[in-house]
Every structure is written in structure tokens, then in C-alpha cells.
Design a protein around this motif. Structure first.
Motif, PDB file in Angstrom:
ATOM      1  N   ALA A  33     -63.729  53.755 -67.646  1.00  0.00           N
ATOM      2  CA  ALA A  33     -63.322  53.219 -68.948  1.00  0.00           C
ATOM      3  C   ALA A  33     -64.558  52.981 -69.812  1.00  0.00           C
ATOM      4  N   ALA A  34     -65.607  52.417 -69.214  1.00  0.00           N
ATOM      5  CA  ALA A  34     -66.850  52.188 -69.954  1.00  0.00           C
ATOM      6  C   ALA A  34     -67.478  53.506 -70.384  1.00  0.00           C
ATOM      7  N   LEU A  35     -67.538  54.464 -69.471  1.00  0.00           N
ATOM      8  CA  LEU A  35     -68.109  55.770 -69.803  1.00  0.00           C
ATOM      9  C   LEU A  35     -67.295  56.459 -70.899  1.00  0.00           C
ATOM     10  N   SER A  36     -65.988  56.430 -70.774  1.00  0.00           N
ATOM     11  CA  SER A  36     -65.131  57.067 -71.785  1.00  0.00           C
ATOM     12  C   SER A  36     -65.275  56.397 -73.140  1.00  0.00           C
ATOM     13  N   PHE A  37     -65.403  55.074 -73.142  1.00  0.00           N
ATOM     14  CA  PHE A  37     -65.611  54.353 -74.394  1.00  0.00           C
ATOM     15  C   PHE A  37     -66.875  54.869 -75.093  1.00  0.00           C
ATOM     16  N   LEU A  38     -67.947  54.997 -74.328  1.00  0.00           N
ATOM     17  CA  LEU A  38     -69.209  55.479 -74.905  1.00  0.00           C
ATOM     18  C   LEU A  38     -69.104  56.931 -75.364  1.00  0.00           C
ATOM     19  N   LEU A  39     -68.514  57.779 -74.522  1.00  0.00           N
ATOM     20  CA  LEU A  39     -68.380  59.189 -74.887  1.00  0.00           C
ATOM     21  C   LEU A  39     -67.461  59.369 -76.091  1.00  0.00           C
ATOM     22  N   ALA A  69     -55.766  49.218 -72.783  1.00  0.00           N
ATOM     23  CA  ALA A  69     -54.749  48.381 -73.424  1.00  0.00           C
ATOM     24  C   ALA A  69     -55.367  47.078 -73.915  1.00  0.00           C
ATOM     25  N   GLY A  70     -56.225  46.474 -73.098  1.00  0.00           N
ATOM     26  CA  GLY A  70     -56.911  45.256 -73.517  1.00  0.00           C
ATOM     27  C   GLY A  70     -57.750  45.486 -74.755  1.00  0.00           C
ATOM     28  N   TYR A  71     -58.454  46.593 -74.779  1.00  0.00           N
ATOM     29  CA  TYR A  71     -59.264  46.947 -75.943  1.00  0.00           C
ATOM     30  C   TYR A  71     -58.364  47.139 -77.168  1.00  0.00           C
ATOM     31  N   ASP A  72     -57.250  47.867 -76.979  1.00  0.00           N
ATOM     32  CA  ASP A  72     -56.329  48.110 -78.089  1.00  0.00           C
ATOM     33  C   ASP A  72     -55.697  46.813 -78.584  1.00  0.00           C
TER      34      ASP A  72
END
Length: 121
Positions: free
Chosen positions: A10-16, A64-67
């Protein structure tokens, strides 16, 4: 292990995804981002022998938490990523190929994103 992978991916995808949005623009959401997410989640789980579905669900919960934090609508992230995890497992079961499984999940993820964008605009 799947919980850790879900969090890390999730962290990697957020950055990418942030990089993709900067250089490609919003069309990344319906092109590159779904593929990046499905590849990172599924390959790490597969090659580290972690539970693929749990990885997808954890990823979906974090998204979902981020959204929810940003838009007050996160339920779709959990449902979508759980669905993508199930499709990955089904594709893997039917084809015995992680790459075909990822292709199936990525295609559905693209269609999911296109549908949600059309519904929200």
C-alpha cells in the motif's frame, strides 16, 4: 506475512501512484495504477508464499482509510481489492500462472476504476 506485505505494498503503491499522477496525469488512474497495484500486491505475496487474498484485503483496508480521510468514501476500496484478490486466486487456480492471474485482476481493476470515475462525474 500477508499483513506486512499488504501494508508495504500500500505504501509503495501510494508512492508510485503519486509519481504516475505527476507525470502521466489523471489517466494513470485508469491505465497504469491498477496494473502497478495488482503486480506489486500479487507478486510479493506469491513469491513469499503469503496469503494473496489477505494481502489484497489489507491493502484495500488501508486504501479505504486513506479514501475516508480524504473523501469520506472508503468502502469501495475494501470491496474492490477483496474482489481483485479473489480474481487473482481464481486466475491462478485456473491457469496456474501468476502472470495470467495478475492480468485478469488488472483488467477488472481498470474496468472498476473507469466505472467509479464515470459514476462520480
Amino acid at each position: 506475512m500477508a499483513y506486512v506485505i499488504g501494508c508495504l505494498m500500500a505504501a509503495l503503491s501510494f508512492l508510485l501512484n503519486k509519481i504516475l499522477l505527476k507525470y502521466v496525469g489523471m489517466k494513470a488512474v485508469i491505465s497504469y495504477s491498477p496494473v502497478v497495484e495488482e503486480v506489486t500486491k500479487s507478486l510479493c505475496s506469491y513469491y513469499l508464499a503469503a496469503d494473496i487474498l489477505v494481502t489484497h484485503v489489507v491493502f484495500g483496508m488501508l486504501e479505504a482509510g486513506y479514501d475516508w480521510y480524504n473523501t469520506a468514501d472508503g468502502q469501495r476500496g475494501i470491496i474492490g481489492h477483496s474482489l481483485f484478490g479473489c480474481l487473482t486466486l481464481l486466475g491462478l487456480y485456473i491457469s496456474s500462472s501468476i502472470w495470467i492471474a495478475i492480468l485478469v485482476a488488472s483488467c477488472v481493476h481498470v474496468m472498476w476504476n473507469v466505472t467509479l470515475i464515470r459514476l462520480s462525474s
